[in-house]
Design an enzyme around this catalytic site. Structure first.
Site, mmCIF file in Angstrom:
data_model
loop_
_atom_site.group_PDB
_atom_site.id
_atom_site.type_symbol
_atom_site.label_atom_id
_atom_site.label_comp_id
_atom_site.label_asym_id
_atom_site.label_seq_id
_atom_site.Cartn_x
_atom_site.Cartn_y
_atom_site.Cartn_z
ATOM 1 N N ASP A 140 0.806 -1.220 0.000
ATOM 2 C CA ASP A 140 0.000 0.000 0.000
ATOM 3 C C ASP A 140 0.842 1.275 0.000
ATOM 4 O O ASP A 140 0.457 2.293 0.570
ATOM 5 C CB ASP A 140 -0.976 0.007 1.202
ATOM 6 C CG ASP A 140 -1.826 -1.244 1.237
ATOM 7 O OD1 ASP A 140 -2.209 -1.715 0.146
ATOM 8 O OD2 ASP A 140 -2.086 -1.765 2.333
ATOM 9 N N LYS A 187 1.868 1.945 -5.206
ATOM 10 C CA LYS A 187 2.417 1.347 -6.439
ATOM 11 C C LYS A 187 1.486 1.596 -7.621
ATOM 12 O O LYS A 187 1.940 1.860 -8.733
ATOM 13 C CB LYS A 187 2.621 -0.173 -6.249
ATOM 14 C CG LYS A 187 3.593 -0.528 -5.144
ATOM 15 C CD LYS A 187 3.707 -2.029 -4.953
ATOM 16 C CE LYS A 187 2.451 -2.672 -4.389
ATOM 17 N NZ LYS A 187 2.148 -2.310 -2.991
ATOM 18 N N GLY A 247 -4.592 -4.376 -3.609
ATOM 19 C CA GLY A 247 -5.595 -3.325 -3.747
ATOM 20 C C GLY A 247 -4.882 -2.054 -4.134
ATOM 21 O O GLY A 247 -4.091 -1.531 -3.362
ATOM 22 N N HIS A 248 -5.080 -1.623 -5.360
ATOM 23 C CA HIS A 248 -4.415 -0.419 -5.834
ATOM 24 C C HIS A 248 -5.477 0.637 -6.143
ATOM 25 O O HIS A 248 -6.359 0.398 -6.951
ATOM 26 C CB HIS A 248 -3.631 -0.687 -7.122
ATOM 27 C CG HIS A 248 -2.686 -1.849 -7.028
ATOM 28 N ND1 HIS A 248 -1.689 -1.914 -6.081
ATOM 29 C CD2 HIS A 248 -2.590 -2.989 -7.754
ATOM 30 C CE1 HIS A 248 -1.012 -3.043 -6.239
ATOM 31 N NE2 HIS A 248 -1.550 -3.722 -7.242
ATOM 32 N N GLN A 302 1.818 -6.505 -3.402
ATOM 33 C CA GLN A 302 2.423 -6.629 -2.072
ATOM 34 C C GLN A 302 3.767 -5.883 -2.021
ATOM 35 O O GLN A 302 3.928 -4.916 -2.733
ATOM 36 C CB GLN A 302 2.572 -8.096 -1.652
ATOM 37 C CG GLN A 302 1.243 -8.811 -1.458
ATOM 38 C CD GLN A 302 0.512 -9.113 -2.749
ATOM 39 O OE1 GLN A 302 1.072 -9.706 -3.656
ATOM 40 N NE2 GLN A 302 -0.732 -8.722 -2.862
HETATM 41 P P1 GDP Z 1 -0.680 0.130 -3.617
HETATM 42 O O1 GDP Z 1 -1.308 -1.111 -3.102
HETATM 43 O O2 GDP Z 1 0.791 0.187 -3.375
HETATM 44 O O3 GDP Z 1 -1.031 0.404 -5.052
HETATM 45 O O4 GDP Z 1 -1.289 1.330 -2.758
HETATM 46 P P2 GDP Z 1 -2.833 1.560 -2.337
HETATM 47 O O5 GDP Z 1 -3.565 2.054 -3.524
HETATM 48 O O6 GDP Z 1 -3.365 0.373 -1.621
HETATM 49 O O7 GDP Z 1 -2.672 2.684 -1.226
HETATM 50 C C1 GDP Z 1 -2.098 3.913 -1.504
HETATM 51 C C2 GDP Z 1 -3.145 5.029 -1.276
HETATM 52 O O8 GDP Z 1 -2.480 6.267 -1.252
HETATM 53 C C3 GDP Z 1 -4.175 5.137 -2.389
HETATM 54 O O9 GDP Z 1 -5.394 5.519 -1.806
HETATM 55 C C4 GDP Z 1 -3.628 6.249 -3.284
HETATM 56 O O10 GDP Z 1 -4.642 6.948 -3.980
HETATM 57 C C5 GDP Z 1 -2.975 7.125 -2.270
HETATM 58 N N1 GDP Z 1 -1.784 7.860 -2.718
HETATM 59 C C6 GDP Z 1 -0.783 7.467 -3.549
HETATM 60 N N2 GDP Z 1 0.187 8.403 -3.598
HETATM 61 C C7 GDP Z 1 -0.203 9.410 -2.760
HETATM 62 C C8 GDP Z 1 0.385 10.650 -2.340
HETATM 63 O O11 GDP Z 1 1.485 11.010 -2.724
HETATM 64 N N3 GDP Z 1 -0.324 11.400 -1.427
HETATM 65 C C9 GDP Z 1 -1.542 11.001 -0.951
HETATM 66 N N4 GDP Z 1 -2.163 11.782 -0.056
HETATM 67 N N5 GDP Z 1 -2.109 9.848 -1.322
HETATM 68 C C10 GDP Z 1 -1.453 9.067 -2.201
HETATM 69 P P1 IMO Z 2 -0.901 -4.320 -2.184
HETATM 70 O O1 IMO Z 2 -0.514 -4.877 -3.531
HETATM 71 C C1 IMO Z 2 -0.940 -4.826 2.156
HETATM 72 C C2 IMO Z 2 -1.059 -8.950 3.661
HETATM 73 C C3 IMO Z 2 -2.313 -9.401 4.365
HETATM 74 C C4 IMO Z 2 -1.720 -10.399 5.340
HETATM 75 C C5 IMO Z 2 -0.618 -11.058 4.516
HETATM 76 C C6 IMO Z 2 -1.013 -12.371 3.883
HETATM 77 O O2 IMO Z 2 -2.195 -3.564 -2.183
HETATM 78 O O3 IMO Z 2 0.234 -3.575 -1.579
HETATM 79 P P2 IMO Z 2 -2.566 -13.023 1.836
HETATM 80 O O4 IMO Z 2 -4.045 -12.831 1.629
HETATM 81 O O5 IMO Z 2 -1.729 -12.390 0.789
HETATM 82 O O6 IMO Z 2 -2.197 -14.455 2.071
HETATM 83 O O7 IMO Z 2 -2.260 -12.269 3.227
HETATM 84 O O8 IMO Z 2 -0.282 -10.126 3.502
HETATM 85 N N1 IMO Z 2 -1.280 -8.390 2.307
HETATM 86 C C7 IMO Z 2 -1.198 -7.088 1.998
HETATM 87 N N2 IMO Z 2 -0.993 -6.009 2.787
HETATM 88 N N3 IMO Z 2 -1.062 -4.662 0.819
HETATM 89 C C8 IMO Z 2 -1.235 -5.738 0.016
HETATM 90 O O9 IMO Z 2 -1.222 -5.653 -1.334
HETATM 91 C C9 IMO Z 2 -1.354 -7.023 0.596
HETATM 92 N N4 IMO Z 2 -1.545 -8.259 0.111
HETATM 93 C C10 IMO Z 2 -1.475 -9.090 1.160
HETATM 94 O O10 IMO Z 2 -2.942 -8.330 5.029
HETATM 95 O O11 IMO Z 2 -1.107 -9.725 6.412
HETATM 96 MG MG MG Z 3 -2.790 -1.686 -1.770
#
Ligand code: GDP
Ligand code: IMO
Ligand code: MG
Length: 429
Positions: free
Chosen positions: A13, A16, A40-41, A223
């Site tokens: 999170d 990416k 979850g992106h 991840q």
């Molecule tokens: P990922 O799993 O690595 O793709 O990241 P996620 O989407 O799960 O979580 C990142 C969150 O931060 C998302 O809600 C993005 O919209 C948000 N985000 C990404 N870059 C920035 C930033 O520079 N500032 C802020 N405030 N939010 C950001």
């Molecule tokens: P993104 O791509 C954050 C965590 C789960 C749990 C562990 C194992 O959005 O960064 P799983 O269901 O993969 O066997 O769970 O990994 N986990 C993540 N945490 N971001 C993710 O993906 C994750 N994908 C799995 O919360 O601790």
């Molecule tokens: Mg994510």
């Protein structure tokens, strides 16, 4: 610049999806090489929010071909739901290509993921419950079902029968659940077979030819480094290779063709699920970061655990992935603080550790040693050059850059597509 790997530096999170989307219009292929719909992106384009789980973030860019590589585990019903959701919003998804070697998540593995977690009780991992772990276990155990098996029903039935001999024993005798029939599993797996057929290809060959033709390929990790099954905080990890090495095995692109490794590093740290987290803040500051940063899971909606930035982890990510460039995200979330702390080393039972400790027992005992940096109060979301940032925000980035030992090429100041400060072009030398 033929092949670029993009990874998460921490526990996921980091942003990416946004970084991939940013590069999307300048790359020809975006390949997801590991994980499945546990990811979850969130990508924000012109105030429209897209939440992607299984599909590569490149799917939002019309010029880019999105690829699901052999290292991914595919839940077919999620795949078609996600595609339908994007189609309904006017996104053209017709270019998607899926590896014939990718494994599929069978329904019994979703069940097993959930019941195993319940069974583990206080020792649970806190998985996303999507069947990821059991599906990768089947792959290694050589009882997995692959995308290509769906097109040979005789083979598919044989494989499901073989898997169920074991799975039904476990479901019924250990977990007291209903045994499943071969028919119901096969029926679910072939439901979307006709729609799937035109998307399936030998993606290793496709990508290899693309590189030969001078195309640019972005390999996007799900991840992150500390969730990697080998290099993460085992057993509190996911079940795939989320580091740069996994980009090769999960896509069929050899290491000699990778030119650049970009790591995404959040300006603080978050973690979802169980497991050690030295800089975790269980006080009001943790709650402040969660609220300000909107730190709630994109996949499960769980509140993310929050803490200060940990540069021991940053240095570890540099080393394990061979990072050439960092992107620091969410610097804007740190605005409004007098002091910002950075963990520079650990105290493990009275001994200072500047590197990740060798054992998990030591990591569980690690107490952060902090350096205080002066904060800033300005809203930085409108800054588009590094010099526009308040001096203390610039100093924060430069100090982190020096501590993690690799250049910071971009800084995120908001979720939107243009809310980023570029310092070095990620696609140029
Ligand atoms: P990922 O799993 O690595 O793709 O990241 P996620 O989407 O799960 O979580 C990142 C969150 O931060 C998302 O809600 C993005 O919209 C948000 N985000 C990404 N870059 C920035 C930033 O520079 N500032 C802020 N405030 N939010 C950001
Ligand atoms: P993104 O791509 C954050 C965590 C789960 C749990 C562990 C194992 O959005 O960064 P799983 O269901 O993969 O066997 O769970 O990994 N986990 C993540 N945490 N971001 C993710 O993906 C994750 N994908 C799995 O919360 O601790
Ligand atoms: Mg994510």
């Amino acid at each position: 610049m033929p092949a670029i790997v993009l990874v998460g530096a921490q526990w996921g999170d980091e942003g990416k999806g946004k970084a991939t989307d940013l590069l999307g219009s300048r790359v020809d292929y975006v390949v997801k090489f590991n994980g499945g719909n546990n990811a979850g992106h969130t990508v924000v384009i012109d105030d429209e929010k897209y939440a992607l789980h299984l599909l590569p973030s490149g799917i939002l860019t019309p010029s880019c071909t999105p690829v699901i590589g052999n290292g991914v585990v595919v839940d077919l019903s999620v795949l078609f739901d996600e595609l339908a959701g994007l189609d309904a919003r006017g996104i053209d998804t017709s270019k998607l290509v899926i590896s014939a070697d990718a494994h599929v998540i069978a329904p019994y593995n979703r069940t097993l993921d959930k019941v195993t977690e319940r069974f583990l009780g206080s020792r649970r991992i806190g998985t996303t419950g999507r069947g990821i772990g059991p599906t990768y276990a089947d792959k290694m155990n050589r009882i997995g079902i692959r995308v290509q098996d769906l097109f040979d029903e005789g083979i598919l039935r044989q494989k499901v029968e073989g898997a169920l001999e074991l799975k039904n024993q476990v479901l019924a005798k250990i977990y007291n659940r209903r045994a499943v029939t071969v028919d119901e599993v096969v029926e679910e797996l072939i439901e979307h077979r006709d729609a799937l057929r035109p998307m399936v290809a030998d993606t290793g060959l496709l990508l290899s030819k693309a590189l030969d033709d001078g195309k640019t390929v972005l390999l996007e990790a799900g991840q992150a480094t500390l969730l990697d099954v080998d290099h993460g905080t085992y057993p509190f990890v996911t079940s795939s290779s989320a580091t740069a090495g996994g980009a090769c095995t999960g896509s069929g692109i050899p290491p000699t063709r990778i030119d650049r490794v970009v790591a995404i590093l959040k300006a603080y740290t978050t973690r979802v699920g169980e497991g050690p987290f030295p800089t975790e803040l269980l006080d009001d500051m943790g709650e402040h970061l969660r609220k300000t940063g909107g730190e709630y899971g994109t996949t499960t909606g769980r509140p993310r655990r929050c803490g200060w930035l940990d540069v021991v982890i940053g240095r570890y990510a540099t080393r394990v992935n061979g990072v050439t460039d960092f992107v620091i995200t969410k610097l804007d979330t740190l605005s409004g603080l007098d002091t910002v702390k950075v963990c520079v080393a650990y105290d493990v039972d009275g001994v200072r550790h500047d590197e990740m400790p060798m054992t998990q027992s030591e990591f569980h005992h690690a107490k952060p040693i902090y350096q205080d940096l002066p904060g800033w109060w300005e809203d930085i979301s409108g800054c588009r050059t590094f010099e526009e940032l308040p001096v203390n925000a610039q100093r924060y980035v430069e100090t982190v850059e020096q501590m993690i030992g690799q250049r910071v090429s971009a800084v995120g100041v908001g979720p939107g597509r243009d809310e980023i400060i570029s310092r070095h072009d990620l696609l140029e030398e």
